[in-house]
Design a protein around this motif. Structure first.
Motif, PDB file in Angstrom:
ATOM      1  N   UNK A 117      81.854 126.922 -64.152  1.00 41.05           N
ATOM      2  CA  UNK A 117      83.207 126.381 -63.960  1.00 41.05           C
ATOM      3  C   UNK A 117      83.178 124.859 -64.020  1.00 41.05           C
ATOM      4  N   UNK A 118      84.286 124.290 -64.493  1.00 44.08           N
ATOM      5  CA  UNK A 118      84.404 122.834 -64.592  1.00 44.08           C
ATOM      6  C   UNK A 118      85.279 122.314 -63.458  1.00 44.08           C
ATOM      7  N   UNK A 119      84.733 121.373 -62.701  1.00 42.38           N
ATOM      8  CA  UNK A 119      85.471 120.678 -61.645  1.00 42.38           C
ATOM      9  C   UNK A 119      85.788 119.278 -62.140  1.00 42.38           C
ATOM     10  N   UNK A 120      87.069 118.956 -62.224  1.00 39.54           N
ATOM     11  CA  UNK A 120      87.492 117.619 -62.642  1.00 39.54           C
ATOM     12  C   UNK A 120      88.185 116.905 -61.496  1.00 39.54           C
ATOM     13  N   UNK A 121      87.811 115.656 -61.247  1.00 39.20           N
ATOM     14  CA  UNK A 121      88.347 114.921 -60.101  1.00 39.20           C
ATOM     15  C   UNK A 121      88.870 113.563 -60.538  1.00 39.20           C
ATOM     16  N   UNK A 159      93.659 122.131 -57.242  1.00 38.69           N
ATOM     17  CA  UNK A 159      94.387 123.109 -58.045  1.00 38.69           C
ATOM     18  C   UNK A 159      93.381 124.008 -58.760  1.00 38.69           C
ATOM     19  N   UNK A 160      93.411 125.301 -58.453  1.00 38.11           N
ATOM     20  CA  UNK A 160      92.569 126.292 -59.127  1.00 38.11           C
ATOM     21  C   UNK A 160      93.399 126.966 -60.211  1.00 38.11           C
ATOM     22  N   UNK A 161      92.857 127.024 -61.429  1.00 37.97           N
ATOM     23  CA  UNK A 161      93.647 127.472 -62.572  1.00 37.97           C
ATOM     24  C   UNK A 161      93.339 128.899 -63.020  1.00 37.97           C
ATOM     25  N   UNK A 162      92.421 129.588 -62.346  1.00 38.62           N
ATOM     26  CA  UNK A 162      92.109 130.977 -62.718  1.00 38.62           C
ATOM     27  C   UNK A 162      91.561 131.698 -61.489  1.00 38.62           C
ATOM     28  N   UNK A 215      89.482 122.114 -67.310  1.00 37.29           N
ATOM     29  CA  UNK A 215      89.121 122.241 -65.899  1.00 37.29           C
ATOM     30  C   UNK A 215      89.462 123.629 -65.364  1.00 37.29           C
ATOM     31  N   UNK A 216      88.553 124.199 -64.615  1.00 38.34           N
ATOM     32  CA  UNK A 216      88.858 125.390 -63.837  1.00 38.34           C
ATOM     33  C   UNK A 216      89.468 124.985 -62.498  1.00 38.34           C
ATOM     34  N   UNK A 217      88.980 123.870 -61.966  1.00 40.75           N
ATOM     35  CA  UNK A 217      89.523 123.290 -60.740  1.00 40.75           C
ATOM     36  C   UNK A 217      89.800 121.814 -60.996  1.00 40.75           C
ATOM     37  N   UNK A 218      91.016 121.386 -60.693  1.00 40.50           N
ATOM     38  CA  UNK A 218      91.376 119.983 -60.829  1.00 40.50           C
ATOM     39  C   UNK A 218      91.723 119.393 -59.467  1.00 40.50           C
ATOM     40  N   UNK A 219      91.262 118.186 -59.212  1.00 39.65           N
ATOM     41  CA  UNK A 219      91.507 117.538 -57.914  1.00 39.65           C
ATOM     42  C   UNK A 219      92.052 116.137 -58.106  1.00 39.65           C
ATOM     43  N   UNK A 220      92.943 115.761 -57.202  1.00 38.90           N
ATOM     44  CA  UNK A 220      93.369 114.369 -57.080  1.00 38.90           C
ATOM     45  C   UNK A 220      92.987 113.918 -55.679  1.00 38.90           C
ATOM     46  N   UNK A 221      92.163 112.891 -55.608  1.00 37.08           N
ATOM     47  CA  UNK A 221      91.731 112.346 -54.325  1.00 37.08           C
ATOM     48  C   UNK A 221      92.282 110.932 -54.208  1.00 37.08           C
ATOM     49  N   UNK A 237     108.736 111.856 -60.350  1.00 39.03           N
ATOM     50  CA  UNK A 237     109.027 112.848 -59.323  1.00 39.03           C
ATOM     51  C   UNK A 237     107.976 113.959 -59.289  1.00 39.03           C
ATOM     52  N   UNK A 238     108.197 114.916 -58.376  1.00 37.03           N
ATOM     53  CA  UNK A 238     107.249 116.007 -58.154  1.00 37.03           C
ATOM     54  C   UNK A 238     106.978 116.785 -59.438  1.00 37.03           C
ATOM     55  N   UNK A 239     108.033 117.120 -60.166  1.00 32.50           N
ATOM     56  CA  UNK A 239     107.867 117.925 -61.376  1.00 32.50           C
ATOM     57  C   UNK A 239     107.034 117.175 -62.428  1.00 32.50           C
ATOM     58  N   UNK A 240     107.267 115.871 -62.537  1.00 32.29           N
ATOM     59  CA  UNK A 240     106.507 115.076 -63.497  1.00 32.29           C
ATOM     60  C   UNK A 240     105.035 115.030 -63.104  1.00 32.29           C
ATOM     61  N   UNK A 241     104.764 114.834 -61.817  1.00 32.07           N
ATOM     62  CA  UNK A 241     103.382 114.822 -61.331  1.00 32.07           C
ATOM     63  C   UNK A 241     102.678 116.132 -61.665  1.00 32.07           C
ATOM     64  N   UNK A 242     103.319 117.259 -61.334  1.00 30.62           N
ATOM     65  CA  UNK A 242     102.702 118.564 -61.555  1.00 30.62           C
ATOM     66  C   UNK A 242     102.494 118.834 -63.038  1.00 30.62           C
ATOM     67  N   UNK A 243     103.505 118.556 -63.845  1.00 29.18           N
ATOM     68  CA  UNK A 243     103.395 118.799 -65.288  1.00 29.18           C
ATOM     69  C   UNK A 243     102.298 117.945 -65.914  1.00 29.18           C
ATOM     70  N   UNK A 244     102.242 116.689 -65.524  1.00 27.94           N
ATOM     71  CA  UNK A 244     101.263 115.774 -66.112  1.00 27.94           C
ATOM     72  C   UNK A 244      99.842 116.137 -65.701  1.00 27.94           C
ATOM     73  N   UNK A 245      99.662 116.568 -64.445  1.00 36.08           N
ATOM     74  CA  UNK A 245      98.304 116.894 -64.025  1.00 36.08           C
ATOM     75  C   UNK A 245      97.845 118.216 -64.632  1.00 36.08           C
TER      76      UNK A 245
END
Length: 407
Positions: free
Chosen positions: A278-282, A338-341, A315-321, A298-306
């Protein structure tokens, strides 16, 4: 013979040596590279180590500093430009992965024609890992040992030691070479030039140390070596120099992320690992989600862009720290995972089970950015235990990814 004294002339020599035709360039070429986040600590560590190793007698082996990012990502780091300016250098003078790609395609640079010294990491990741891992000959790093680099590295160092900034380790290792170089210059009666060169190099080093240790005030990060090296570097600057003023200049540049898009901010300080298939991207960002939602979209833009950003990087897992000292004057962190699968979901849920209490995780805005469904899960928290940065969180996530793979 030794390279030129000025940093600008040294970088020009490095560029000419890399781009020279096969028969006219040094062989093998020795590269010095920081980790793929290419933050200030990585970039400054690579520049300083390469510079001083190239000036080390008796061999004066040219070490070429390489920024571990494509050329178009350089402008995302205004704090780098500010630090380099004190040494008479522009950030666009740095060599990048784009330059390596160009030479590989046009001049036929093969992995066996290279040697690699890693700074601020001890295992290659990203696009260059497959080609060049076998060519690593040393490292200077303050992270956990990934056990990739051989115990005996010959003429190059293998240094792994906990410090707030990797630059502190680089300066400690290169200190004798620096002092010898300064002494030689003074004996040649060019002390004004020597003082100016040393001051510029000291500014570059201090920029990374200050930002990585919150101006040497972070109890969780700052070590005695960071303090000692900072004092050594500050001794090379004039009486008018003040630590507080320089730190303020750099931190303001780093924290002003409003000039960049969400995508720009995600890729500005990005690191990825592959663990158990699995790929972890941070992505590490110096402002919290309150700031981003108010200044970037806004929230929708953040979610869509990430989602788009993470999918492009498979990424299988994406993180924003995140980190911020702007909220009520108190240093704070947020964490989004965010886990994608389904397999990634198992890893994230295991992480939550094991570490939510020790990290002091509390839902961000009552779960405003959380989501469960379609084989995915997304959590966003306030991280109340702020001493844990990506350096600690990434190993915890990678461990749970291994555990999930066994299920």
């Amino acid at each position: 013979m030794p390279p030129p004294r000025s940093l600008s002339a040294f970088l020009e020599l490095a560029r000419k040596s890399l781009k020279a035709p096969v028969g006219q360039r040094p062989s093998p070429l020795t590269f010095v590279i920081g980790n793929e986040s290419a933050d200030l600590d990585s970039l400054c560590s690579a520049i300083l180590f390469a510079y001083f190793r190239s000036h080390t007698a008796p061999n004066y082996t040219l070490h070429i500093p390489l920024a571990n990012i494509p050329r178009e990502d350089i402008p995302l780091r205004p704090e780098l430009g500010a630090a380099l300016a004190y040494a008479g250098v522009k950030s666009q003078q740095l060599l990048t992965l784009s330059d390596l790609d160009d030479v590989t395609k046009t001049e036929g640079l093969e992995p066996q024609d290279t040697r690699w010294v890693l700074v601020d990491h001890n295992a290659l990741t990203g696009s260059i890992a497959e080609s060049y891992t076998s060519r690593i000959v040393g490292c200077v790093d303050h992270h956990e040992d990934e056990n990739v680099i051989a115990v005996n590295t010959g003429d190059e160092p293998r240094i792994l030691k906990k410090t707030g900034s990797c630059v502190s380790l680089v300066v400690e290792y290169c200190r004798d070479a620096w002092e010898s170089l300064s002494k030689q210059a003074l004996e040649k009666a060019d002390s004004p030039e020597q003082t100016e060169v040393d001051a510029g190099l000291a500014r570059i080093a201090l920029s990374a140390i200050y930002l990585d240790t919150n101006n040497l005030k972070s109890k969780a990060k700052t070590t005695e070596l960071d303090i000692q090296i900072a004092e050594y570097l500050e001794s090379k600057l004039g009486k008018e120099y003040t630590r507080k003023k320089y730190y303020k200049e750099l931190s303001q540049l780093k924290e002003d992320i409003s000039q960049f898009s969400y995508c720009d901010n995600f890729r500005k300080d990005y690191k990825a690992w592959t663990e158990a298939g699995m790929v972890l991207g941070t992505a590490s960002i110096p402002q919290g989600f309150h700031y981003m939602l108010n200044h970037l979209g806004d929230k929708e833009t953040l979610i869509d862009e990430f989602r788009k950003f993470a999918q492009e990087r498979q990424c299988d897992i994406g993180c924003i720290m995140t980190s911020s000292a702007k909220d009520d004057g108190v240093f704070k962190r947020n964490l989004l995972i965010w886990a994608f699968n389904p397999k990634a979901v198992e890893a994230v849920e295991k992480f939550v089970e094991l570490h939510s209490e020790t990290l002091g995780l509390a839902p961000f805005q009552d779960g405003a950015l959380d989501y469960k469904g379609d084989g995915e899960v997304r959590y966003c928290w306030y991280q109340n235990v702020t001493r844990n940065s990506r350096k600690q969180l990434a190993p915890l996530l990678r461990a749970t990814m291994k555990e999930a793979a066994k299920l």
